[in-house]
Design a protein around this motif. Structure first.
Motif, PDB file in Angstrom:
ATOM      1  N   TYR A   1       0.786  -1.230   0.000  1.00 36.41           N
ATOM      2  CA  TYR A   1       0.000   0.000   0.000  1.00 36.41           C
ATOM      3  C   TYR A   1       0.822   1.286   0.000  1.00 36.41           C
ATOM      4  N   SER A   2       2.023   1.263   0.576  1.00 35.48           N
ATOM      5  CA  SER A   2       2.809   2.482   0.763  1.00 35.48           C
ATOM      6  C   SER A   2       1.991   3.553   1.478  1.00 35.48           C
ATOM      7  N   ALA A   3       1.257   3.130   2.486  1.00 39.41           N
ATOM      8  CA  ALA A   3       0.411   4.049   3.247  1.00 39.41           C
ATOM      9  C   ALA A   3       1.249   4.821   4.261  1.00 39.41           C
ATOM     10  N   ASN A   4       0.998   6.111   4.361  1.00 43.35           N
ATOM     11  CA  ASN A   4       1.697   6.934   5.344  1.00 43.35           C
ATOM     12  C   ASN A   4       0.896   6.940   6.649  1.00 43.35           C
ATOM     13  N   SER A   5       1.540   6.567   7.737  1.00 42.72           N
ATOM     14  CA  SER A   5       0.852   6.445   9.019  1.00 42.72           C
ATOM     15  C   SER A   5       0.798   7.763   9.783  1.00 42.72           C
ATOM     16  N   GLY A   6       1.122   8.870   9.111  1.00 40.52           N
ATOM     17  CA  GLY A   6       1.060  10.180   9.756  1.00 40.52           C
ATOM     18  C   GLY A   6      -0.125  11.010   9.328  1.00 40.52           C
ATOM     19  N   PHE A   7      -0.932  10.484   8.385  1.00 36.34           N
ATOM     20  CA  PHE A   7      -2.160  11.185   7.990  1.00 36.34           C
ATOM     21  C   PHE A   7      -3.138  10.151   7.446  1.00 36.34           C
ATOM     22  N   TYR A   8      -4.209   9.893   8.199  1.00 33.80           N
ATOM     23  CA  TYR A   8      -5.205   8.937   7.728  1.00 33.80           C
ATOM     24  C   TYR A   8      -6.556   9.170   8.393  1.00 33.80           C
ATOM     25  N   PHE A   9      -7.593   8.713   7.706  1.00 34.96           N
ATOM     26  CA  PHE A   9      -8.973   8.829   8.178  1.00 34.96           C
ATOM     27  C   PHE A   9      -9.554   7.426   8.326  1.00 34.96           C
ATOM     28  N   ILE A  10     -10.254   7.192   9.449  1.00 36.88           N
ATOM     29  CA  ILE A  10     -10.800   5.867   9.742  1.00 36.88           C
ATOM     30  C   ILE A  10     -12.289   5.963  10.018  1.00 36.88           C
TER      31      ILE A  10
ATOM     32  N   VAL B   1       4.391  -2.061  10.371  1.00 32.80           N
ATOM     33  CA  VAL B   1       3.469  -3.006  11.008  1.00 32.80           C
ATOM     34  C   VAL B   1       2.036  -2.740  10.562  1.00 32.80           C
ATOM     35  N   LEU B   2       1.650  -1.471  10.497  1.00 31.03           N
ATOM     36  CA  LEU B   2       0.298  -1.112  10.095  1.00 31.03           C
ATOM     37  C   LEU B   2       0.003  -1.564   8.669  1.00 31.03           C
ATOM     38  N   ILE B   3       0.943  -1.362   7.760  1.00 27.56           N
ATOM     39  CA  ILE B   3       0.732  -1.763   6.365  1.00 27.56           C
ATOM     40  C   ILE B   3       0.585  -3.281   6.251  1.00 27.56           C
ATOM     41  N   ALA B   4       1.385  -4.014   7.016  1.00 31.01           N
ATOM     42  CA  ALA B   4       1.275  -5.480   6.993  1.00 31.01           C
ATOM     43  C   ALA B   4      -0.113  -5.929   7.457  1.00 31.01           C
ATOM     44  N   LEU B   5      -0.647  -5.256   8.477  1.00 31.71           N
ATOM     45  CA  LEU B   5      -1.972  -5.609   8.968  1.00 31.71           C
ATOM     46  C   LEU B   5      -3.067  -5.176   7.993  1.00 31.71           C
ATOM     47  N   LEU B   6      -2.873  -4.062   7.317  1.00 33.66           N
ATOM     48  CA  LEU B   6      -3.835  -3.635   6.300  1.00 33.66           C
ATOM     49  C   LEU B   6      -3.994  -4.714   5.231  1.00 33.66           C
ATOM     50  N   GLU B   7      -2.860  -5.236   4.784  1.00 32.61           N
ATOM     51  CA  GLU B   7      -2.885  -6.266   3.746  1.00 32.61           C
ATOM     52  C   GLU B   7      -3.557  -7.542   4.270  1.00 32.61           C
ATOM     53  N   GLU B   8      -3.174  -7.946   5.477  1.00 32.27           N
ATOM     54  CA  GLU B   8      -3.715  -9.189   6.038  1.00 32.27           C
ATOM     55  C   GLU B   8      -5.226  -9.096   6.263  1.00 32.27           C
ATOM     56  N   TYR B   9      -5.683  -7.963   6.803  1.00 31.20           N
ATOM     57  CA  TYR B   9      -7.101  -7.844   7.154  1.00 31.20           C
ATOM     58  C   TYR B   9      -7.966  -7.497   5.960  1.00 31.20           C
ATOM     59  N   ASN B  10      -7.370  -6.970   4.910  1.00 28.99           N
ATOM     60  CA  ASN B  10      -8.090  -6.841   3.653  1.00 28.99           C
ATOM     61  C   ASN B  10      -8.458  -8.230   3.140  1.00 28.99           C
ATOM     62  N   SER B  11      -7.538  -9.172   3.284  1.00 29.19           N
ATOM     63  CA  SER B  11      -7.762 -10.535   2.820  1.00 29.19           C
ATOM     64  C   SER B  11      -8.685 -11.316   3.766  1.00 29.19           C
ATOM     65  N   LEU B  12      -8.452 -11.189   5.075  1.00 26.57           N
ATOM     66  CA  LEU B  12      -9.202 -11.995   6.045  1.00 26.57           C
ATOM     67  C   LEU B  12     -10.619 -11.483   6.289  1.00 26.57           C
ATOM     68  N   PHE B  13     -10.764 -10.158   6.427  1.00 32.36           N
ATOM     69  CA  PHE B  13     -12.035  -9.595   6.880  1.00 32.36           C
ATOM     70  C   PHE B  13     -12.684  -8.635   5.887  1.00 32.36           C
ATOM     71  N   GLY B  14     -12.040  -8.426   4.744  1.00 37.39           N
ATOM     72  CA  GLY B  14     -12.623  -7.513   3.760  1.00 37.39           C
ATOM     73  C   GLY B  14     -12.444  -6.052   4.097  1.00 37.39           C
ATOM     74  N   LEU B  15     -11.437  -5.724   4.913  1.00 38.98           N
ATOM     75  CA  LEU B  15     -11.133  -4.328   5.224  1.00 38.98           C
ATOM     76  C   LEU B  15     -10.836  -3.591   3.917  1.00 38.98           C
ATOM     77  N   THR B  16     -11.523  -2.475   3.676  1.00 39.04           N
ATOM     78  CA  THR B  16     -11.317  -1.733   2.430  1.00 39.04           C
ATOM     79  C   THR B  16     -10.364  -0.567   2.675  1.00 39.04           C
ATOM     80  N   VAL B  17      -9.350  -0.479   1.833  1.00 33.84           N
ATOM     81  CA  VAL B  17      -8.260   0.480   2.018  1.00 33.84           C
ATOM     82  C   VAL B  17      -8.143   1.375   0.791  1.00 33.84           C
ATOM     83  N   LYS B  18      -8.088   2.664   1.015  1.00 33.09           N
ATOM     84  CA  LYS B  18      -7.890   3.634  -0.057  1.00 33.09           C
ATOM     85  C   LYS B  18      -6.634   4.448   0.238  1.00 33.09           C
ATOM     86  N   VAL B  19      -5.678   4.446  -0.691  1.00 34.48           N
ATOM     87  CA  VAL B  19      -4.470   5.263  -0.576  1.00 34.48           C
ATOM     88  C   VAL B  19      -4.585   6.425  -1.553  1.00 34.48           C
TER      89      VAL B  19
END
Length: 253
Positions: A80-89, A118-136
């Motif tokens: 994802y190359s997500a930046n963990s210093g600016f995000y909306f949840i 660590v956050l990016i690794a979990l984003l990838e895992e939970y997108n697969s396991l639980f259908g977490l939707t991620v927008k970069v």
């Protein structure tokens, strides 16, 4: 939270940096668990427009999490190359599981010295396991620029300086330490804190004063405090007489 250091880290990725990253996990997880949507930003984010107007736009799409694009394409930040210093949840069961897991991953954050990794690794895992939707938010757009643009896309920064574009925010990421961060922000007209208040506790600034509730005039400037440091880094005023930061660095102006 007594283990969270009061001092800044000497450089990106050192142990102090890693411990401070734990605080970023705790504050987000608590609010998310209470059922609130939230916008998290690092302190080196400058606001030009209200980003909530963007995230509340009904045409945006209903993703669970939105991240600024870090710009780096290192393997450790894939996919994802997500930046963990600016995000909306958006608070829902999927995002709650994500940040509970982040809370349980403190040992991994300390070990790899990176909350982001660590956050990016979990984003990838939970997108697969639980259908977490991620927008970069793509680095190719100019709504949410950051350190990547400052150092690698000076054409976009020049448009900002010239008033051709007005992004929602600018995130001064991609910096080695606090010293560099302040230098770059001052060059860009993004700094409004007076010298006598930088790096000091309230009791140091207002020694002997009874009422310290209104410290605006003492510490805050109505106009940006602009200072040149490097001619080869973007700036809102010409810095041609300043030294170069990088070897063979050419003037931004």
């Amino acid at each position: 939270m007594r283990f969270i250091p009061k001092e800044e880290s000497a450089r990106y990725g050192d142990r102090t940096f890693a411990l401070i990253m734990i605080a970023k996990v705790v504050c987000v997880q608590l609010v998310n668990e209470l059922g609130y949507d939230l916008l998290f930003t690092d302190i080196d984010v400058v606001f030009y427009r209200d980003p909530m107007e963007y995230f509340r736009n009904p045409t945006l799409g209903n993703f669970d999490v939105y991240f600024q694009d870090d710009g780096s394409r290192q393997e450790r930040y894939a996919p994802y190359s997500a930046n963990s210093g600016f995000y909306f949840i958006r608070s829902n069961e999927r995002s709650k599981i994500l940040f509970r897991s982040m809370m349980y991953s403190g040992d991994i954050i300390i070990a790899c010295r990176s909350h982001q990794q660590v956050l990016i690794a979990l984003l990838e895992e939970y997108n697969s396991l639980f259908g977490l939707t991620v927008k970069v938010l793509s680095r190719e757009e100019d709504d949410f620029p950051g350190g990547y643009h400052y150092h690698m896309r000076k054409d976009i920064v020049k448009k900002m300086v010239n008033g051709e574009i007005k992004p929602y925010i600018f995130h001064m990421s991609w910096t080695l330490n606090k010293v560099n961060k302040l230098e770059y922000m001052k060059q860009m007209g993004m700094w409004f804190v007076k010298e006598q208040c930088i790096g000091k506790q309230v009791d140091e600034i207002f020694a002997g004063e009874v009422d310290t509730t209104d410290n605006t005039e003492t510490c805050c400037s109505a106009e940006p405090i602009i200072q040149c440091f490097y001619r080869d880094k973007p700036s809102v005023v010409p810095c041609r007489d300043a030294p170069a930061k990088d070897s063979n660095g050419q003037s931004f102006w």
